[in-house]
Design a protein around this motif. Structure first.
Motif, short mmCIF file in Angstrom:
data_model
loop_
_atom_site.label_atom_id
_atom_site.label_comp_id
_atom_site.label_asym_id
_atom_site.label_seq_id
_atom_site.Cartn_x
_atom_site.Cartn_y
_atom_site.Cartn_z
N ILE A 1 -8.23 1.79 0.57
CA ILE A 1 -8.82 1.46 -0.73
C ILE A 1 -8.90 2.71 -1.61
CG2 ILE A 1 -10.93 0.64 -1.87
CD1 ILE A 1 -11.46 -1.12 0.57
N LEU A 2 -9.37 3.79 -1.01
CA LEU A 2 -9.53 5.02 -1.79
C LEU A 2 -8.19 5.59 -2.23
CD1 LEU A 2 -12.42 6.85 0.06
CD2 LEU A 2 -12.45 5.80 -2.20
N ILE A 3 -7.22 5.53 -1.33
CA ILE A 3 -5.90 6.09 -1.68
C ILE A 3 -5.26 5.23 -2.78
CG2 ILE A 3 -3.56 6.53 -0.81
CD1 ILE A 3 -4.92 7.30 1.90
N TYR A 4 -5.41 3.94 -2.64
CA TYR A 4 -4.92 3.05 -3.71
C TYR A 4 -5.62 3.39 -5.03
CZ TYR A 4 -4.31 -1.10 -6.58
OH TYR A 4 -4.05 -1.94 -7.62
N GLY B 1 -13.35 -6.34 -6.47
CA GLY B 1 -12.27 -7.15 -7.04
C GLY B 1 -11.49 -7.96 -6.01
N PHE B 2 -11.73 -7.69 -4.71
CA PHE B 2 -11.00 -8.45 -3.68
C PHE B 2 -11.33 -9.92 -3.80
CE2 PHE B 2 -10.42 -4.94 -0.20
CZ PHE B 2 -9.56 -4.27 -1.05
N LYS B 3 -10.32 -10.75 -3.57
CA LYS B 3 -10.56 -12.19 -3.72
C LYS B 3 -11.51 -12.71 -2.65
CE LYS B 3 -6.74 -13.78 -6.49
NZ LYS B 3 -5.36 -13.25 -6.28
N SER B 4 -11.47 -12.06 -1.45
CA SER B 4 -12.33 -12.55 -0.38
C SER B 4 -12.81 -11.36 0.45
CB SER B 4 -11.52 -13.52 0.50
OG SER B 4 -11.90 -13.37 1.84
N ASP B 5 -13.95 -11.54 1.11
CA ASP B 5 -14.49 -10.48 1.96
C ASP B 5 -13.72 -10.39 3.27
OD1 ASP B 5 -16.34 -9.66 0.19
OD2 ASP B 5 -18.01 -10.80 1.06
N GLU B 6 -13.08 -11.49 3.61
CA GLU B 6 -12.35 -11.54 4.88
C GLU B 6 -11.06 -10.73 4.76
OE1 GLU B 6 -13.62 -13.16 7.55
OE2 GLU B 6 -15.31 -13.39 6.18
N GLU B 7 -10.50 -10.39 5.91
CA GLU B 7 -9.20 -9.75 5.89
C GLU B 7 -8.19 -10.76 5.35
OE1 GLU B 7 -7.01 -7.43 8.85
OE2 GLU B 7 -9.01 -6.76 9.51
N ASP C 1 -3.93 -11.73 -1.96
CA ASP C 1 -4.50 -10.84 -2.95
C ASP C 1 -3.64 -9.57 -3.01
OD1 ASP C 1 -5.93 -8.91 -4.30
OD2 ASP C 1 -7.88 -9.53 -3.47
N PRO C 2 -2.92 -9.39 -4.10
CA PRO C 2 -1.97 -8.26 -4.15
C PRO C 2 -2.66 -6.89 -4.04
CG PRO C 2 -2.04 -9.48 -6.26
CD PRO C 2 -2.87 -10.25 -5.30
N VAL C 3 -3.88 -6.77 -4.60
CA VAL C 3 -4.55 -5.46 -4.53
C VAL C 3 -4.97 -5.17 -3.09
CG1 VAL C 3 -6.52 -4.10 -5.31
CG2 VAL C 3 -5.34 -5.60 -6.92
N ALA D 1 -2.05 -4.20 -1.22
CA ALA D 1 -1.62 -2.83 -1.54
C ALA D 1 -2.50 -1.82 -0.80
CB ALA D 1 -1.69 -2.60 -3.04
N CYS D 2 -3.79 -2.11 -0.72
CA CYS D 2 -4.70 -1.20 -0.02
C CYS D 2 -4.34 -1.15 1.47
CB CYS D 2 -6.15 -1.64 -0.19
SG CYS D 2 -6.74 -1.48 -1.89
N ARG D 3 -4.04 -2.32 2.02
CA ARG D 3 -3.66 -2.39 3.44
C ARG D 3 -2.41 -1.55 3.69
NH1 ARG D 3 -4.69 -7.76 5.76
NH2 ARG D 3 -2.51 -7.92 6.32
N THR D 4 -1.48 -1.65 2.75
CA THR D 4 -0.24 -0.87 2.90
C THR D 4 -0.55 0.62 2.89
OG1 THR D 4 0.86 -2.65 1.72
CG2 THR D 4 2.08 -0.58 1.94
N GLU D 5 -1.48 1.03 2.00
CA GLU D 5 -1.82 2.47 1.94
C GLU D 5 -2.43 2.92 3.27
OE1 GLU D 5 -0.58 4.15 -0.24
OE2 GLU D 5 -0.54 3.07 -2.15
N THR D 6 -3.29 2.08 3.87
CA THR D 6 -3.87 2.44 5.17
C THR D 6 -2.76 2.58 6.21
OG1 THR D 6 -5.80 1.09 4.61
CG2 THR D 6 -5.62 1.81 6.88
N ALA D 7 -1.86 1.60 6.22
CA ALA D 7 -0.79 1.61 7.21
C ALA D 7 0.07 2.87 7.04
CB ALA D 7 0.07 0.36 7.07
N LYS D 8 0.33 3.23 5.78
CA LYS D 8 1.13 4.44 5.54
C LYS D 8 0.39 5.69 6.01
CE LYS D 8 3.28 4.83 1.47
NZ LYS D 8 3.29 4.69 -0.02
#
Ligand code: ARG
Length: 590
Positions: free
Chosen positions: A170-173, A202-208, A214-216, A219-226
Motif C-alpha cells: 500500500i505504501l509503495i503504491y 478506498g479499497f472496495k472491500s476489507d477482505e482480500e 479492485d484495481p487499486v 496494484a498494491c498486492r503487486t507492489e508487495t509481491a515485487k
C-alpha cells in the motif's frame, strides 16, 4: 524464607509419614482473608478425612500434634469444619523484616533453576499507526520481562515487528502514485500514515480481493509481491521509509521506557523462508493442498490447514513464525517462548504451536493473551466512528490528567498551610511524565489481562484508588518522613535496627512486607501482573493504617522510632521495587 515457604516446610514435616505425598496437601495452605483467623489457613484436614476415615477435627488435630513448634509458630488452632489456622510469632516476623531490610533483594530468593525465556511483545505492524492493542502488549510484555528477570531467569526480549507485510504494498503504491513530495519532505511519517489510511479506505472491500475486482487493491498486492521478489526499486523505497517508521516507534518506546534486546522484524526471517518450507515439505509435514502448501493439524478432515505457502507463492505469517521459532531455539537457546499478543490471535498461536511441535520444536511456548482497551463509551477502540486514536494522543491525555492532579495536590497543600517544595519546571515536567505514563501502565496491569478495560485518564490518576498515582504519592510522602527527620535511609539497610511489633498495624504491615516474594511468584505463575498490583494495593492500605495509628518521628521512645523508620524504609523499597517491576517509576518528592 518467606512466611509461606516457612509454613509449607513445617506442614510438610508434619505430614511426612502420614501420607505418601504431602505436596498436594501442603499446597492447600493459603493466606487468611481475615486476620482474626491467623495469618494462614490450611484446609487439608478435610481432604484427609477420606483417607484416614476420621472426623475432620481429628484429622486437623493429628496434623497439629506433629507440627514442629518452635520460634516460628504459635500453637495452631482448629476452626469450623476442620480448618487449621496458623499464626506466626511476632518475634519471628520482627526478625524476618529486619533481615529483609538488610537484603538487597528484599528477601526474595532467586530461582534455583534459571531458564532462558524469549519474550515476544509489542510487535506492531510498521507503517500503520500503532494502536492501543500494541500498547497493551508493550506494557504487559515489559512487566513480565522485568518480573522474570528479577526472579533470576534469563529473559531475552524480541520485538517481532511486522515490517514486511501487505501494508508496504500500500505504501509503495502510494509513494509512487499519490504522494505529496512536499508533505513527505516536511514530515515523512505523517505523510505515509495519511497515504496508508487514504488508500486503505478506498479499497472496495476489507477482505482480500482474491477475485481482483479492485484495481487499486490489485496494484498494491503487486507492489508487495515485487518487494518480496526483491525488485530493486521497491526494496529501495522500503529501505528509505523504514528508518522514519522506526524513529517514530522508538519515540514511543522511549516515552514508555521500554527497551528491547532484539528487534528482529519479519523481514529478518525472509531469507530463511524457502529453506523452512523445503524442510517442512521434505519431512512430509507440509503437503500440497489446492495449489498451496499447508500443514494439517486437526483430525477432522474439514478443518483448514495452516498454510505455509500460498497459491501465488507468497509465504505466510505462520511461515515467518516457524522460522522465528527455529532461530530462537537455535541462536538464543530458548528454553521457553512467550508471546504477548491480543487474544484475537489465539487460533494462530494454537496452530503455530501444534505445527512447531510437529516440526520438532519441543520447548514450551505460551500465548499470553489479553483483552481489548475500550473507549469512554465502553466500545473497543476502532469500532467507533472516530477510528483508532493514535497512541501518542492517549499518552498525552494521561500526562495532562497527571498535571491536573499534581497542581491540585499542590494547591490543596498550600491551602491547608503545608510546605510545598519549590519545584523547577524540569522537575514538574518529569513528574507529569512519571505520573502520566505510570498511570497508563498501572491501569492496564491492574486488570486481569484477559478482561477488557476502559481507558479513563481521570480514573487512572485517582489519588485515592488502586492506581500508580496513589502508590507514587505514598512513596514520596514516605521519603519526606526521612527528609523531615533528617534521617538517611541507607542506615536502615546497612545496619538495620531491632524491629518491635507493638501495635497490630505494625504487625500487619510487617507480615505484608514479608509477602513480597509470594506476590512475585504468584504474578509469575500465570503471567498475571495484577497479582502484583493487588499486593501493592494491600500493602499501601496497610501502610496508610500504620501511618495513621503509629507515629514515626514522634514515636514514644527512641528505639520504637528506629523500628518504625525501618518499617517505613522497607515499605518504600517494596513499593519502588514493585512498581519498577511493572515498568513504573517513582520520584523522591512530588
Ligand atoms: N505484528 C503482529 C500484529 O500486529 C503481531 C506479531 C506477534 N508476534 C508474533 N511472533 N506473531 O498483529
Amino acid at each position: 524464607m518467606t512466611p509461606l515457604l516457612t509454613l509449607q516446610a513445617r506442614l510438610r514435616t508434619a505430614l511426612t509419614g502420614l501420607v505418601d505425598d504431602p505436596a498436594p496437601y501442603v499446597a492447600m495452605l493459603k493466606p487468611t482473608q481475615d486476620a482474626r483467623h491467623g495469618d494462614y489457613q490450611a484446609n487439608c484436614a478435610m481432604a484427609l478425612t477420606k483417607i484416614w476415615k476420621i472426623k475432620p477435627q481429628e484429622a486437623a488435630q493429628r496434623i497439629i500434634d506433629r507440627l514442629p513448634l518452635d520460634d516460628v509458630l504459635d500453637k495452631p488452632t482448629i476452626a469450623g469444619p476442620g480448618f487449621i489456622n496458623f499464626r506466626l510469632k511476632d518475634q519471628w516476623l520482627a526478625e524476618q523484616v529486619r533481615a529483609m531490610a538488610g537484603d538487597e533483594r528484599l528477601g526474595v530468593p532467586a530461582v534455583d533453576h534459571p531458564r532462558t525465556f524469549v519474550i515476544d511483545y509489542s510487535s506492531p505492524n510498521v507503517a500503520k499507526p500503532m494502536h492501543v492493542g500494541h500498547l497493551r502488549s508493550t506494557i504487559i510484555g515489559d512487566a513480565i520481562k522485568r518480573l522474570l528477570s528479577f526472579l533470576g531467569h534469563k529473559v531475552i526480549s524480541d520485538n517481532h515487528l511486522g515490517d514486511w507485510g501487505q501494508q508496504f504494498g500500500i505504501l509503495i503504491y502510494g509513494y509512487k502514485n499519490r504522494m505529496s513530495r512536499d508533505a513527505y519532505r516536511a514530515d515523512p511519517v505523517h505523510e505515509l500514515a495519511r497515504l496508508y489510511v487514504e488508500i486503505k479506505k478506498g479499497f472496495k472491500s476489507d477482505e482480500e480481493d482474491e477475485a481482483g475486482n479492485d484495481p487499486v487493491q490489485q496494484a498494491c498486492r503487486t507492489e508487495t509481491a515485487k518487494l518480496h521478489a526483491g525488485d530493486p526499486e521497491n526494496i529501495a523505497i522500503w529501505r528509505e521509509i523504514m528508518p522514519y517508521c522506526l524513529a517514530d516507534l522508538n519515540a514511543i518506546y522511549e516515552r514508555l521506557y521500554v527497551i528491547f534486546d532484539y528487534t528482529h522484524g519479519e523481514s529478518h526471517y525472509q531469507p530463511m523462508l524457502p529453506g523452512v518450507v523445503a524442510d517442512l515439505q521434505a519431512k512430509g509435514i507440509a503437503v500440497e493442498t489446492d495449489g498451496a502448501l499447508g500443514i494439517f493439524l486437526s483430525d477432522k478432515p474439514d478443518d483448514p490447514p495452516a498454510l505455509v505457502r500460498k497459491r501465488d507463492g507468497a509465504f505466510t505469517y505462520t511461515t515467518t513464525d516457524l522460522a522465528t521459532i527455529k532461530e530462537r531455539i537455535e541462536t538464543f537457546k530458548a528454553d521457553e517462548i512467550l508471546y504477548v499478543v491480543d487474544s484475537r490471535q489465539s487460533l494462530h498461536f494454537k496452530n503455530l504451536f501444534l505445527a512447531a511441535k510437529k516440526w520438532g520444536g519441543t520447548i514450551p511456548m505460551t500465548h499470553i493473551a489479553f483483552g481489548s482497551v475500550l473507549d469512554a463509551h465502553g466500545r473497543p477502540y476502532g469500532t467507533s466512528k472516530g477510528g483508532v486514536p493514535l497512541l501518542v494522543a492517549l499518552l498525552d491525555e494521561a500526562e495532562v490528567a497527571a498535571k491536573t492532579v499534581f497542581e491540585k495536590s499542590i494547591a490543596d497543600r498550600l491551602a491547608s498551610g503545608h510546605d510545598v517544595p519549590d519545584f523547577t519546571e524540569a522537575e514538574k515536567n518529569e513528574i507529569h511524565a512519571v505520573v502520566g505514563i505510570g498511570a497508563v501502565k498501572y491501569a492496564d496491569l491492574s486488570q486481569n489481562r484477559l478482561s477488557d478495560y476502559r481507558f479513563s485518564p481521570e480514573k487512572m490518576t485517582d489519588t485515592d484508588g488502586n492506581t500508580a498515582t496513589y502508590m507514587q504519592y505514598a512513596y514520596a510522602r514516605n521519603r519526606s518522613i526521612f527528609r523531615k527527620g533528617n534521617e538517611d535511609p541507607a542506615r536502615f539497610r546497612s545496619q538495620p535496627p531491632v524491629v518491635q511489633l507493638t501495635h497490630p498495624d505494625e504487625r500487619a504491615l510487617a507480615l505484608l512486607l514479608l509477602r513480597l516474594g509470594e506476590a512475585l511468584q504468584g504474578a509469575a505463575v500465570e503471567y498475571k501482573p495484577n497479582v502484583l498490583t493487588g499486593y501493592l494495593w494491600d500493602l499501601a492500605k496497610s501502610y496508610s493504617r500504620f501511618n495513621t495509628n503509629c507515629p514515626v518521628l514522634k514515636a514514644p521512645d527512641a528505639s520504637l522510632r528506629e523500628s518504625r523508620l525501618l518499617l517505613c524504609d522497607v515499605t518504600a523499597r517494596v513499593i519502588q521495587q514493585g512498581l519498577s517491576l511493572l515498568g513504573i517509576r517513582t520520584v523522591e518528592r512530588m
